[in-house]
Design a protein around this motif. Sequence first.
Motif, PDB file in Angstrom:
ATOM      1  N   TYR A  11     -47.265 -42.562  -1.868  1.00 56.03           N
ATOM      2  CA  TYR A  11     -46.785 -42.004  -3.131  1.00 56.03           C
ATOM      3  C   TYR A  11     -45.824 -40.841  -2.879  1.00 56.03           C
ATOM      4  CZ  TYR A  11     -50.700 -44.625  -5.174  1.00 56.03           C
ATOM      5  OH  TYR A  11     -51.571 -45.613  -5.555  1.00 56.03           O
ATOM      6  N   ALA A  12     -46.160 -39.995  -1.918  1.00 54.33           N
ATOM      7  CA  ALA A  12     -45.296 -38.858  -1.591  1.00 54.33           C
ATOM      8  C   ALA A  12     -43.950 -39.339  -1.056  1.00 54.33           C
ATOM      9  CB  ALA A  12     -45.983 -37.949  -0.573  1.00 54.33           C
ATOM     10  N   THR A  14     -41.827 -40.541  -4.079  1.00 50.95           N
ATOM     11  CA  THR A  14     -41.264 -39.465  -4.899  1.00 50.95           C
ATOM     12  C   THR A  14     -40.170 -38.705  -4.148  1.00 50.95           C
ATOM     13  OG1 THR A  14     -43.062 -37.964  -4.226  1.00 50.95           O
ATOM     14  CG2 THR A  14     -43.368 -39.221  -6.257  1.00 50.95           C
ATOM     15  N   ILE A  30     -37.093 -40.775  -4.441  1.00 49.75           N
ATOM     16  CA  ILE A  30     -36.473 -40.676  -5.766  1.00 49.75           C
ATOM     17  C   ILE A  30     -35.712 -39.358  -5.900  1.00 49.75           C
ATOM     18  CG2 ILE A  30     -36.934 -40.492  -8.244  1.00 49.75           C
ATOM     19  CD1 ILE A  30     -37.194 -43.325  -7.087  1.00 49.75           C
ATOM     20  N   GLU A  31     -36.280 -38.276  -5.402  1.00 54.10           N
ATOM     21  CA  GLU A  31     -35.584 -36.991  -5.454  1.00 54.10           C
ATOM     22  C   GLU A  31     -34.280 -37.045  -4.666  1.00 54.10           C
ATOM     23  OE1 GLU A  31     -39.002 -34.564  -4.149  1.00 54.10           O
ATOM     24  OE2 GLU A  31     -38.722 -33.442  -6.006  1.00 54.10           O
ATOM     25  N   TYR A  62     -45.081 -45.869 -11.618  1.00 53.89           N
ATOM     26  CA  TYR A  62     -43.933 -45.574 -10.759  1.00 53.89           C
ATOM     27  C   TYR A  62     -42.692 -45.272 -11.601  1.00 53.89           C
ATOM     28  CZ  TYR A  62     -46.130 -46.933  -6.327  1.00 53.89           C
ATOM     29  OH  TYR A  62     -46.919 -46.986  -5.206  1.00 53.89           O
ATOM     30  N   VAL A  74     -42.996 -41.736 -13.342  1.00 58.24           N
ATOM     31  CA  VAL A  74     -42.791 -40.606 -12.433  1.00 58.24           C
ATOM     32  C   VAL A  74     -41.331 -40.526 -11.997  1.00 58.24           C
ATOM     33  CG1 VAL A  74     -43.371 -39.668 -10.161  1.00 58.24           C
ATOM     34  CG2 VAL A  74     -45.178 -40.509 -11.666  1.00 58.24           C
ATOM     35  N   ALA A  75     -40.711 -41.664 -11.751  1.00 59.52           N
ATOM     36  CA  ALA A  75     -39.295 -41.659 -11.378  1.00 59.52           C
ATOM     37  C   ALA A  75     -38.442 -41.048 -12.490  1.00 59.52           C
ATOM     38  CB  ALA A  75     -38.827 -43.076 -11.068  1.00 59.52           C
ATOM     39  N   ILE A  85     -39.026 -37.230 -12.687  1.00 58.17           N
ATOM     40  CA  ILE A  85     -38.281 -36.542 -11.631  1.00 58.17           C
ATOM     41  C   ILE A  85     -36.805 -36.460 -12.009  1.00 58.17           C
ATOM     42  CG2 ILE A  85     -37.490 -36.718  -9.242  1.00 58.17           C
ATOM     43  CD1 ILE A  85     -40.203 -37.971  -8.558  1.00 58.17           C
ATOM     44  N   TRP A  92     -45.601 -34.341  -7.301  1.00 59.99           N
ATOM     45  CA  TRP A  92     -45.235 -35.635  -7.873  1.00 59.99           C
ATOM     46  C   TRP A  92     -46.051 -36.770  -7.270  1.00 59.99           C
ATOM     47  CZ3 TRP A  92     -42.810 -35.118 -12.176  1.00 59.99           C
ATOM     48  CH2 TRP A  92     -41.842 -34.125 -12.365  1.00 59.99           C
ATOM     49  N   GLY A  93     -46.332 -36.686  -5.976  1.00 64.65           N
ATOM     50  CA  GLY A  93     -47.105 -37.738  -5.332  1.00 64.65           C
ATOM     51  C   GLY A  93     -48.507 -37.851  -5.909  1.00 64.65           C
ATOM     52  N   LEU A 148     -48.363 -39.290  -9.426  1.00 64.58           N
ATOM     53  CA  LEU A 148     -48.223 -40.746  -9.360  1.00 64.58           C
ATOM     54  C   LEU A 148     -49.562 -41.401  -9.046  1.00 64.58           C
ATOM     55  CD1 LEU A 148     -46.681 -43.388  -9.282  1.00 64.58           C
ATOM     56  CD2 LEU A 148     -45.899 -42.812  -6.966  1.00 64.58           C
TER      57      LEU A 148
END
Length: 234
Positions: free
Chosen positions: A29-30, A33, A36-37, A86, A89-90, A93, A200-201, A204
């Motif tokens: 998950y980390a 994210t 995505i960042e 997913y 969270v995307a 972010i 964020w992880g 998620l």
Amino acid sequence: MTTPAESRTPAVTSQAPEASKRQKNRAAYAAFTANIERLCRTDPGAHAALRAGLRRDLNHPRARPMHRLLATRVPEECDDATAQAYYTVASLIAAQPRHAFSPSQEEDEHDTDEPEAAQAQNLQESDEVDKEDAPSVPAPYGSSFGSTLGQAVIAQGASLRMSAAENRINLLTRQSTRGIHLHLPAAVNQVRAAGAPIDWGQLLADLVDWPYRSGRISRRWLQDFYRITAAYQD
């Protein structure tokens, strides 16, 4: 006849695989994210497409541009609830302002000066060291959103009042799966305004598990929130 200590042994053993799986999932998950960042930082078009999906379900027309970006980044053949976690969270972010994705000057200099091969070697060596130094017991959960909301209350100069944050955490922890996705954006805006960092992880991870463990997750969010704000007076 078994002793009390012996009778407790199976319970401890049975928890180990679950903790190990949770730790492995958290790493995945980390990584998602962080990816995505990085995507939002380097690709303005992707940033806009992901941001447009905020509060949208998977089949909404405004979510269609997200499929090109996320189809290869979410687990293959996952169910809709997991995919929605997913996507949410995307989009959360991506909803951050552009300056939130700007790398520091030190990072820019490091990336420019160090060849890619050397970076890969350093990452491999670092990974080996981490494996050697890793504790035998998996790390606990990351920072929950309840913890983040609590940090937003006690942050120096923060404008988020205890009563408002308490109303927010109580609202979030009563939500259905659909409801938590709809109400999170406003809550994220509140903590972002206070400068509180978001894990964020872990967020998620909690959204992925929300359809099955919302009660347990809600309890952890509430406990974390009240532990942090225990000494705070509104």
